[in-house]
Design a protein around this motif. Structure first.
Motif, PDB file in Angstrom:
ATOM      1  N   HIS A  61       0.826  -1.205   0.000  1.00 29.83           N
ATOM      2  CA  HIS A  61       0.000   0.000   0.000  1.00 29.83           C
ATOM      3  C   HIS A  61       0.866   1.264   0.000  1.00 29.83           C
ATOM      4  O   HIS A  61       0.534   2.248  -0.656  1.00 29.83           O
ATOM      5  CB  HIS A  61      -0.954  -0.005   1.203  1.00 29.83           C
ATOM      6  CG  HIS A  61      -2.203  -0.771   0.956  1.00 29.83           C
ATOM      7  ND1 HIS A  61      -3.410  -0.169   0.726  1.00 29.83           N
ATOM      8  CD2 HIS A  61      -2.434  -2.108   0.875  1.00 29.83           C
ATOM      9  CE1 HIS A  61      -4.331  -1.088   0.521  1.00 29.83           C
ATOM     10  NE2 HIS A  61      -3.760  -2.289   0.611  1.00 29.83           N
ATOM     11  N   GLY A  62       1.973   1.255   0.740  1.00 28.49           N
ATOM     12  CA  GLY A  62       2.869   2.413   0.752  1.00 28.49           C
ATOM     13  C   GLY A  62       3.480   2.676  -0.612  1.00 28.49           C
ATOM     14  O   GLY A  62       3.537   3.823  -1.070  1.00 28.49           O
ATOM     15  N   THR A  63       3.917   1.608  -1.280  1.00 26.90           N
ATOM     16  CA  THR A  63       4.492   1.750  -2.618  1.00 26.90           C
ATOM     17  C   THR A  63       3.442   2.251  -3.605  1.00 26.90           C
ATOM     18  O   THR A  63       3.717   3.120  -4.436  1.00 26.90           O
ATOM     19  CB  THR A  63       5.067   0.405  -3.093  1.00 26.90           C
ATOM     20  OG1 THR A  63       6.010  -0.060  -2.132  1.00 26.90           O
ATOM     21  CG2 THR A  63       5.734   0.531  -4.442  1.00 26.90           C
ATOM     22  N   ASN A  64       2.229   1.707  -3.505  1.00 25.98           N
ATOM     23  CA  ASN A  64       1.150   2.148  -4.388  1.00 25.98           C
ATOM     24  C   ASN A  64       0.817   3.619  -4.157  1.00 25.98           C
ATOM     25  O   ASN A  64       0.589   4.371  -5.108  1.00 25.98           O
ATOM     26  CB  ASN A  64      -0.096   1.284  -4.168  1.00 25.98           C
ATOM     27  CG  ASN A  64      -1.136   1.506  -5.235  1.00 25.98           C
ATOM     28  OD1 ASN A  64      -0.974   1.054  -6.353  1.00 25.98           O
ATOM     29  ND2 ASN A  64      -2.204   2.208  -4.887  1.00 25.98           N
ATOM     30  N   ASN A  65       0.786   4.047  -2.908  1.00 24.30           N
ATOM     31  CA  ASN A  65       0.482   5.454  -2.610  1.00 24.30           C
ATOM     32  C   ASN A  65       1.567   6.384  -3.136  1.00 24.30           C
ATOM     33  O   ASN A  65       1.268   7.479  -3.626  1.00 24.30           O
ATOM     34  CB  ASN A  65       0.284   5.650  -1.109  1.00 24.30           C
ATOM     35  CG  ASN A  65      -1.001   5.023  -0.619  1.00 24.30           C
ATOM     36  OD1 ASN A  65      -1.929   4.815  -1.371  1.00 24.30           O
ATOM     37  ND2 ASN A  65      -1.048   4.705   0.661  1.00 24.30           N
ATOM     38  N   ILE A  66       2.815   5.975  -3.033  1.00 23.83           N
ATOM     39  CA  ILE A  66       3.907   6.781  -3.586  1.00 23.83           C
ATOM     40  C   ILE A  66       3.775   6.856  -5.105  1.00 23.83           C
ATOM     41  O   ILE A  66       3.914   7.925  -5.706  1.00 23.83           O
ATOM     42  CB  ILE A  66       5.277   6.211  -3.173  1.00 23.83           C
ATOM     43  CG1 ILE A  66       5.496   6.411  -1.676  1.00 23.83           C
ATOM     44  CG2 ILE A  66       6.407   6.847  -3.977  1.00 23.83           C
ATOM     45  CD1 ILE A  66       6.709   5.699  -1.123  1.00 23.83           C
ATOM     46  N   TYR A  67       3.490   5.731  -5.737  1.00 24.61           N
ATOM     47  CA  TYR A  67       3.319   5.682  -7.190  1.00 24.61           C
ATOM     48  C   TYR A  67       2.209   6.631  -7.643  1.00 24.61           C
ATOM     49  O   TYR A  67       2.385   7.415  -8.581  1.00 24.61           O
ATOM     50  CB  TYR A  67       3.001   4.240  -7.611  1.00 24.61           C
ATOM     51  CG  TYR A  67       2.696   4.061  -9.078  1.00 24.61           C
ATOM     52  CD1 TYR A  67       3.729   3.890  -9.994  1.00 24.61           C
ATOM     53  CD2 TYR A  67       1.390   4.049  -9.550  1.00 24.61           C
ATOM     54  CE1 TYR A  67       3.463   3.712 -11.341  1.00 24.61           C
ATOM     55  CE2 TYR A  67       1.108   3.881 -10.891  1.00 24.61           C
ATOM     56  CZ  TYR A  67       2.153   3.713 -11.789  1.00 24.61           C
ATOM     57  OH  TYR A  67       1.882   3.546 -13.113  1.00 24.61           O
ATOM     58  N   GLU A  68       1.066   6.573  -6.962  1.00 24.18           N
ATOM     59  CA  GLU A  68      -0.053   7.436  -7.330  1.00 24.18           C
ATOM     60  C   GLU A  68       0.254   8.905  -7.044  1.00 24.18           C
ATOM     61  O   GLU A  68      -0.101   9.782  -7.831  1.00 24.18           O
ATOM     62  CB  GLU A  68      -1.315   7.013  -6.587  1.00 24.18           C
ATOM     63  CG  GLU A  68      -1.891   5.707  -7.087  1.00 24.18           C
ATOM     64  CD  GLU A  68      -3.147   5.295  -6.357  1.00 24.18           C
ATOM     65  OE1 GLU A  68      -3.551   5.975  -5.391  1.00 24.18           O
ATOM     66  OE2 GLU A  68      -3.755   4.290  -6.766  1.00 24.18           O
ATOM     67  N   GLY A  69       0.901   9.180  -5.922  1.00 27.08           N
ATOM     68  CA  GLY A  69       1.236  10.561  -5.576  1.00 27.08           C
ATOM     69  C   GLY A  69       2.182  11.194  -6.572  1.00 27.08           C
ATOM     70  O   GLY A  69       1.958  12.318  -7.037  1.00 27.08           O
ATOM     71  N   LYS A  88      -4.215  -0.711  -6.253  1.00 27.21           N
ATOM     72  CA  LYS A  88      -5.600  -0.248  -6.344  1.00 27.21           C
ATOM     73  C   LYS A  88      -6.284  -0.878  -7.551  1.00 27.21           C
ATOM     74  O   LYS A  88      -7.464  -1.237  -7.496  1.00 27.21           O
ATOM     75  CB  LYS A  88      -5.674   1.273  -6.442  1.00 27.21           C
ATOM     76  CG  LYS A  88      -7.104   1.804  -6.390  1.00 27.21           C
ATOM     77  CD  LYS A  88      -7.180   3.290  -6.597  1.00 27.21           C
ATOM     78  CE  LYS A  88      -6.874   4.030  -5.323  1.00 27.21           C
ATOM     79  NZ  LYS A  88      -7.098   5.483  -5.461  1.00 27.21           N
ATOM     80  N   TYR A  89      -5.572  -1.035  -8.646  1.00 26.82           N
ATOM     81  CA  TYR A  89      -6.121  -1.682  -9.836  1.00 26.82           C
ATOM     82  C   TYR A  89      -6.511  -3.131  -9.528  1.00 26.82           C
ATOM     83  O   TYR A  89      -7.555  -3.610  -9.977  1.00 26.82           O
ATOM     84  CB  TYR A  89      -5.106  -1.628 -10.982  1.00 26.82           C
ATOM     85  CG  TYR A  89      -5.592  -2.255 -12.261  1.00 26.82           C
ATOM     86  CD1 TYR A  89      -6.517  -1.602 -13.063  1.00 26.82           C
ATOM     87  CD2 TYR A  89      -5.141  -3.498 -12.662  1.00 26.82           C
ATOM     88  CE1 TYR A  89      -6.976  -2.168 -14.235  1.00 26.82           C
ATOM     89  CE2 TYR A  89      -5.591  -4.085 -13.825  1.00 26.82           C
ATOM     90  CZ  TYR A  89      -6.513  -3.415 -14.607  1.00 26.82           C
ATOM     91  OH  TYR A  89      -6.968  -3.991 -15.767  1.00 26.82           O
ATOM     92  N   LEU A  90      -5.693  -3.812  -8.740  1.00 21.85           N
ATOM     93  CA  LEU A  90      -6.013  -5.186  -8.334  1.00 21.85           C
ATOM     94  C   LEU A  90      -7.302  -5.220  -7.518  1.00 21.85           C
ATOM     95  O   LEU A  90      -8.161  -6.082  -7.744  1.00 21.85           O
ATOM     96  CB  LEU A  90      -4.855  -5.783  -7.528  1.00 21.85           C
ATOM     97  CG  LEU A  90      -5.053  -7.206  -7.026  1.00 21.85           C
ATOM     98  CD1 LEU A  90      -5.065  -8.175  -8.197  1.00 21.85           C
ATOM     99  CD2 LEU A  90      -3.955  -7.571  -6.054  1.00 21.85           C
ATOM    100  N   TYR A  91      -7.450  -4.284  -6.589  1.00 21.26           N
ATOM    101  CA  TYR A  91      -8.691  -4.186  -5.815  1.00 21.26           C
ATOM    102  C   TYR A  91      -9.886  -3.946  -6.742  1.00 21.26           C
ATOM    103  O   TYR A  91     -10.948  -4.537  -6.556  1.00 21.26           O
ATOM    104  CB  TYR A  91      -8.611  -3.058  -4.790  1.00 21.26           C
ATOM    105  CG  TYR A  91      -7.921  -3.408  -3.504  1.00 21.26           C
ATOM    106  CD1 TYR A  91      -8.661  -3.793  -2.399  1.00 21.26           C
ATOM    107  CD2 TYR A  91      -6.548  -3.324  -3.369  1.00 21.26           C
ATOM    108  CE1 TYR A  91      -8.042  -4.098  -1.192  1.00 21.26           C
ATOM    109  CE2 TYR A  91      -5.919  -3.628  -2.187  1.00 21.26           C
ATOM    110  CZ  TYR A  91      -6.672  -4.014  -1.091  1.00 21.26           C
ATOM    111  OH  TYR A  91      -6.052  -4.319   0.094  1.00 21.26           O
ATOM    112  N   GLN A  92      -9.721  -3.089  -7.732  1.00 25.25           N
ATOM    113  CA  GLN A  92     -10.809  -2.786  -8.660  1.00 25.25           C
ATOM    114  C   GLN A  92     -11.184  -4.010  -9.496  1.00 25.25           C
ATOM    115  O   GLN A  92     -12.366  -4.248  -9.753  1.00 25.25           O
ATOM    116  CB  GLN A  92     -10.422  -1.624  -9.573  1.00 25.25           C
ATOM    117  CG  GLN A  92     -10.317  -0.304  -8.872  1.00 25.25           C
ATOM    118  CD  GLN A  92      -9.753   0.792  -9.752  1.00 25.25           C
ATOM    119  OE1 GLN A  92      -9.285   0.535 -10.873  1.00 25.25           O
ATOM    120  NE2 GLN A  92      -9.783   2.023  -9.273  1.00 25.25           N
TER     121      GLN A  92
END
Length: 112
Positions: A61-69, A88-92
């Motif tokens: 989740h931390g890596t994904n948040n950095i990527y999106e930010g 997040k794409y995986l969750y979707q």
């Protein structure tokens, strides 16, 4: 310090950056994302493998948040779309809709 013509007072340079980005939300999110990434690695290493599932979720989740930010900073505030990270794409994809995936991702992100 620079003069802010809209408010008629002097502002710090970082305040102009926050105003250009529409607030400090993106900066605060990036800081907490980095912290969760570091914390996930520390939990995984310090628990001798017992805390690996929790640590891996923090890292993901931390890596994904950095990527999106970073992605949203690059595309700029005037773009109508936002970056969707791989987690997040995986969750979707695992949910019935994009909305449900975003809600599930956000709920887990808040719990972590």
């Amino acid at each position: 310090m620079a003069q802010n013509p809209a408010r008629g007072r002097t502002v710090a340079p970082f305040e102009r950056l926050f105003a250009a980005r529409g607030g400090c939300h993106g900066t605060a999110t990036g800081g907490t994302a980095g912290l969760s990434l570091i914390l996930g690695v520390a939990i995984t290493g310090a628990s001798y493998g017992i805390g690996t599932p929790f640590g891996a979720m923090l890292v993901a989740h931390g890596t994904n948040n950095i990527y999106e930010g970073v992605g949203n900073i690059i595309i700029g505030p005037n773009n109508q779309s936002s970056v969707v990270g791989p987690v997040k794409y995986l969750y979707q994809q695992r949910s019935n809709s994009v909305y449900e995936g975003n809600m599930a991702y956000g709920a887990v992100d808040l719990m972590l």
